[in-house]
Scaffold this motif. Structure first.
Motif, PDB file in Angstrom:
ATOM      1  N   ARG A  71      10.653  10.087  15.589  1.00 53.03           N
ATOM      2  CA  ARG A  71      10.928  11.438  15.084  1.00 53.03           C
ATOM      3  C   ARG A  71      11.981  11.413  13.980  1.00 53.03           C
ATOM      4  N   VAL A  72      13.020  10.636  14.196  1.00 51.57           N
ATOM      5  CA  VAL A  72      14.101  10.565  13.218  1.00 51.57           C
ATOM      6  C   VAL A  72      13.608   9.941  11.915  1.00 51.57           C
ATOM      7  N   ILE A  73      12.862   8.852  12.007  1.00 51.94           N
ATOM      8  CA  ILE A  73      12.371   8.185  10.803  1.00 51.94           C
ATOM      9  C   ILE A  73      11.376   9.076  10.064  1.00 51.94           C
ATOM     10  N   ASP A  74      10.533   9.799  10.799  1.00 53.80           N
ATOM     11  CA  ASP A  74       9.628  10.751  10.155  1.00 53.80           C
ATOM     12  C   ASP A  74      10.409  11.810   9.382  1.00 53.80           C
ATOM     13  N   LEU A  75      11.502  12.306   9.972  1.00 53.86           N
ATOM     14  CA  LEU A  75      12.325  13.298   9.285  1.00 53.86           C
ATOM     15  C   LEU A  75      12.962  12.710   8.041  1.00 53.86           C
ATOM     16  N   MET A  76      13.397  11.453   8.120  1.00 54.20           N
ATOM     17  CA  MET A  76      13.943  10.789   6.941  1.00 54.20           C
ATOM     18  C   MET A  76      12.908  10.739   5.826  1.00 54.20           C
ATOM     19  N   LEU A  84      -9.180  -8.200  14.678  1.00 58.84           N
ATOM     20  CA  LEU A  84      -8.464  -6.918  14.574  1.00 58.84           C
ATOM     21  C   LEU A  84      -7.655  -6.829  13.286  1.00 58.84           C
ATOM     22  N   LEU A  85      -7.002  -7.924  12.899  1.00 62.91           N
ATOM     23  CA  LEU A  85      -6.245  -7.913  11.651  1.00 62.91           C
ATOM     24  C   LEU A  85      -7.178  -7.730  10.453  1.00 62.91           C
ATOM     25  N   GLU A  86      -8.329  -8.393  10.484  1.00 65.11           N
ATOM     26  CA  GLU A  86      -9.272  -8.250   9.376  1.00 65.11           C
ATOM     27  C   GLU A  86      -9.818  -6.827   9.294  1.00 65.11           C
ATOM     28  N   GLN A  87     -10.116  -6.212  10.439  1.00 65.64           N
ATOM     29  CA  GLN A  87     -10.601  -4.834  10.425  1.00 65.64           C
ATOM     30  C   GLN A  87      -9.528  -3.875   9.909  1.00 65.64           C
ATOM     31  N   LEU A  88      -8.271  -4.117  10.275  1.00 68.72           N
ATOM     32  CA  LEU A  88      -7.189  -3.295   9.745  1.00 68.72           C
ATOM     33  C   LEU A  88      -7.058  -3.470   8.237  1.00 68.72           C
ATOM     34  N   ARG A  89      -7.184  -4.694   7.767  1.00 68.73           N
ATOM     35  CA  ARG A  89      -7.111  -4.932   6.318  1.00 68.73           C
ATOM     36  C   ARG A  89      -8.243  -4.211   5.593  1.00 68.73           C
ATOM     37  N   VAL A  90      -9.454  -4.330   6.090  1.00 60.55           N
ATOM     38  CA  VAL A  90     -10.597  -3.683   5.442  1.00 60.55           C
ATOM     39  C   VAL A  90     -10.402  -2.166   5.399  1.00 60.55           C
ATOM     40  N   GLU A  91      -9.963  -1.583   6.504  1.00 59.99           N
ATOM     41  CA  GLU A  91      -9.814  -0.133   6.559  1.00 59.99           C
ATOM     42  C   GLU A  91      -8.689   0.349   5.646  1.00 59.99           C
ATOM     43  N   LEU A  92      -7.560  -0.366   5.654  1.00 59.56           N
ATOM     44  CA  LEU A  92      -6.403   0.085   4.891  1.00 59.56           C
ATOM     45  C   LEU A  92      -6.504  -0.253   3.411  1.00 59.56           C
ATOM     46  N   LEU A 114       0.830  -1.193   0.000  1.00 59.05           N
ATOM     47  CA  LEU A 114       0.000   0.000   0.000  1.00 59.05           C
ATOM     48  C   LEU A 114       0.865   1.244   0.000  1.00 59.05           C
ATOM     49  N   ALA A 115       0.443   2.242  -0.716  1.00 58.88           N
ATOM     50  CA  ALA A 115       1.177   3.506  -0.751  1.00 58.88           C
ATOM     51  C   ALA A 115       1.179   4.134   0.631  1.00 58.88           C
ATOM     52  N   PRO A 116       2.306   4.699   1.070  1.00 58.15           N
ATOM     53  CA  PRO A 116       2.364   5.355   2.377  1.00 58.15           C
ATOM     54  C   PRO A 116       1.359   6.502   2.449  1.00 58.15           C
ATOM     55  N   ARG A 117       0.704   6.644   3.594  1.00 58.28           N
ATOM     56  CA  ARG A 117      -0.243   7.730   3.782  1.00 58.28           C
ATOM     57  C   ARG A 117       0.135   8.505   5.031  1.00 58.28           C
ATOM     58  N   PRO A 118      -0.011   9.824   4.999  1.00 58.25           N
ATOM     59  CA  PRO A 118       0.281  10.632   6.190  1.00 58.25           C
ATOM     60  C   PRO A 118      -0.546  10.151   7.376  1.00 58.25           C
ATOM     61  N   GLY A 119       0.089  10.041   8.523  1.00 59.52           N
ATOM     62  CA  GLY A 119      -0.615   9.640   9.736  1.00 59.52           C
ATOM     63  C   GLY A 119      -0.741   8.153   9.918  1.00 59.52           C
ATOM     64  N   LEU A 120      -0.275   7.338   8.932  1.00 58.71           N
ATOM     65  CA  LEU A 120      -0.442   5.892   9.037  1.00 58.71           C
ATOM     66  C   LEU A 120       0.902   5.169   9.043  1.00 58.71           C
ATOM     67  N   ARG A 121       1.960   5.848   9.467  1.00 54.85           N
ATOM     68  CA  ARG A 121       3.289   5.236   9.417  1.00 54.85           C
ATOM     69  C   ARG A 121       3.546   4.263  10.561  1.00 54.85           C
ATOM     70  N   ASP A 122       2.683   4.223  11.568  1.00 49.68           N
ATOM     71  CA  ASP A 122       2.878   3.285  12.668  1.00 49.68           C
ATOM     72  C   ASP A 122       2.494   1.868  12.276  1.00 49.68           C
ATOM     73  N   PRO A 162      -8.919   5.878   4.278  1.00 48.01           N
ATOM     74  CA  PRO A 162      -8.697   5.263   5.596  1.00 48.01           C
ATOM     75  C   PRO A 162      -8.547   6.316   6.683  1.00 48.01           C
ATOM     76  N   SER A 163      -9.160   6.054   7.816  1.00 49.13           N
ATOM     77  CA  SER A 163      -9.099   6.979   8.941  1.00 49.13           C
ATOM     78  C   SER A 163      -7.868   6.688   9.799  1.00 49.13           C
ATOM     79  N   PRO A 164      -6.919   7.612   9.887  1.00 50.34           N
ATOM     80  CA  PRO A 164      -5.767   7.381  10.766  1.00 50.34           C
ATOM     81  C   PRO A 164      -6.172   7.117  12.212  1.00 50.34           C
ATOM     82  N   LEU A 165      -7.231   7.797  12.671  1.00 51.61           N
ATOM     83  CA  LEU A 165      -7.687   7.605  14.051  1.00 51.61           C
ATOM     84  C   LEU A 165      -8.193   6.186  14.262  1.00 51.61           C
ATOM     85  N   PHE A 166      -8.991   5.689  13.313  1.00 45.08           N
ATOM     86  CA  PHE A 166      -9.535   4.335  13.427  1.00 45.08           C
ATOM     87  C   PHE A 166      -8.423   3.299  13.320  1.00 45.08           C
TER      88      PHE A 166
END
Length: 317
Positions: free
Chosen positions: A217-222, A163-171, A37-45, A177-181
């Motif tokens: 923080r460092v990885i976000d800056l990268m 939980l894994l299935e819900q993450l798959r459906v959302e992403l 999946l393409a990286p999305r802001p707020g979903l890097r965790d 996709p909602s970063p909060l969800f």
């Protein structure tokens, strides 16, 4: 994933790599059709990858990854065999809903045989250390040490599956996709893993390594500066450390030097652009910091194993 101890030290010495790769780099180690999946802001965790596997008789070397890895079977069934380098094979029968959990610091070997069909489909989910550390503090107290997980092969856990299935459906299926969800689901999953699969005998996973919030923080800056020249001083300043101490602690946390990790992030972004866009190789190289097409191609080939053009169109390579 329960594996035997290695017994052939010559084999282990020949294949063992101490570095842990970032989650995005796993795609080049899996000899299967995949979707990243393409990286999305707020979903890097959270990093999600989808694979469609055919039977494979020759073992593949699976490197250790920097983040805890969950694998769930989405379709089909297979006999999956694993072993430590030079160890004995251990087989597990898996089907839809079964999962693997690995936090291994060492690479290992796998092979598999599909059952009742040509392929079986799986999802890989990687959870950032910041989520695991937050869950550990919530479950074990504010002063909790970094936790490690037991390896699980072909496990069955209804909550992990939901939980894994819900993450798959959302992403995968949600248009936006909602970063909060996503973060809420990932936090719930992290808490459940700490409660259920924590290894009480292993608390030294990242002892004396870079603190999780500083690493993030460092990885976000990268990520923000993929097109810019690598600057160790700026990264060290973000972590509020000297360059020497930052480099040492960063490698303890990830298994790679800051410059190596930065290159791998660049290559992960380049692979995504090559597969998902029609932009020229020159444009993609410039976006990830290479003004010279030949230099970009050289680095890409070294890291990925083929040229950018071949990666985009393997049938014409």
């Amino acid at each position: 994933m329960k594996r035997s101890d290695p017994t052939n030290h010559a084999v282990a010495a020949r294949h063992l790599h101490a570095e842990r790769i970032p989650a995005e780099a796993m795609l080049r180690y899996m000899p299967s059709a995949h979707r990243a999946l393409a990286p999305r802001p707020g979903l890097r965790d959270v990093v999600l990858q989808l694979f469609s596997h055919r039977s494979i008789a020759e073992p593949i070397l699976v490197p250790a990854v920097a983040e805890p890895l969950l694998v769930m079977v989405l379709a089909g069934a297979a006999t999956v065999e694993e072993r430590d380098l030079g160890g004995e094979w251990a087989a597990t029968e898996v089907e839809v809903g079964d999962f693997y959990l690995t936090n291994s610091a060492q690479p290992y070997e796998m092979r598999w045989q599909t059952r009742g069909g040509d392929t079986f489909e799986v999802m890989h989910l990687y959870l950032a250390h910041s989520l695991i550390d937050q869950a550990a503090r919530d479950v074990l107290g504010a002063q909790a040490d970094s936790v490690n997980f037991r390896d699980v092969s072909g496990g069955r856990d209804s909550l992990v599956r939901v939980l894994l299935e819900q993450l798959r459906v959302e992403l995968v299926e949600a248009r936006e996709p909602s970063p909060l969800f996503v973060r809420g689901l990932a936090q719930a999953l992290s808490v459940h893993l700490v409660r259920t699969y924590r290894d009480p005998l292993s608390t030294t996973r990242r002892a004396n390594s870079l603190q999780a919030y500083k690493l993030r923080r460092v990885i976000d800056l990268m990520h923000e500066r993929l097109a810019a020249d690598f600057c160790l001083a700026d990264l060290a300043e973000t972590a509020q450390l000297s360059e020497y101490h930052f480099s040492r602690l960063f490698k303890r946390a990830t298994g790679a030097s800051p410059s190596q990790y930065f290159i791998r992030l660049r290559m992960a972004r380049a692979r995504q652009l090559l597969l998902d866009t029609d932009r020229s190789v020159i444009d993609i190289g410039m976006e990830v910091g290479y003004s010279s097409p030949s230099h970009f191609s050289q680095v890409f080939r070294r890291e990925v194993g083929m040229t950018p053009s071949a990666y985009r169109s393997p049938e014409r390579a």
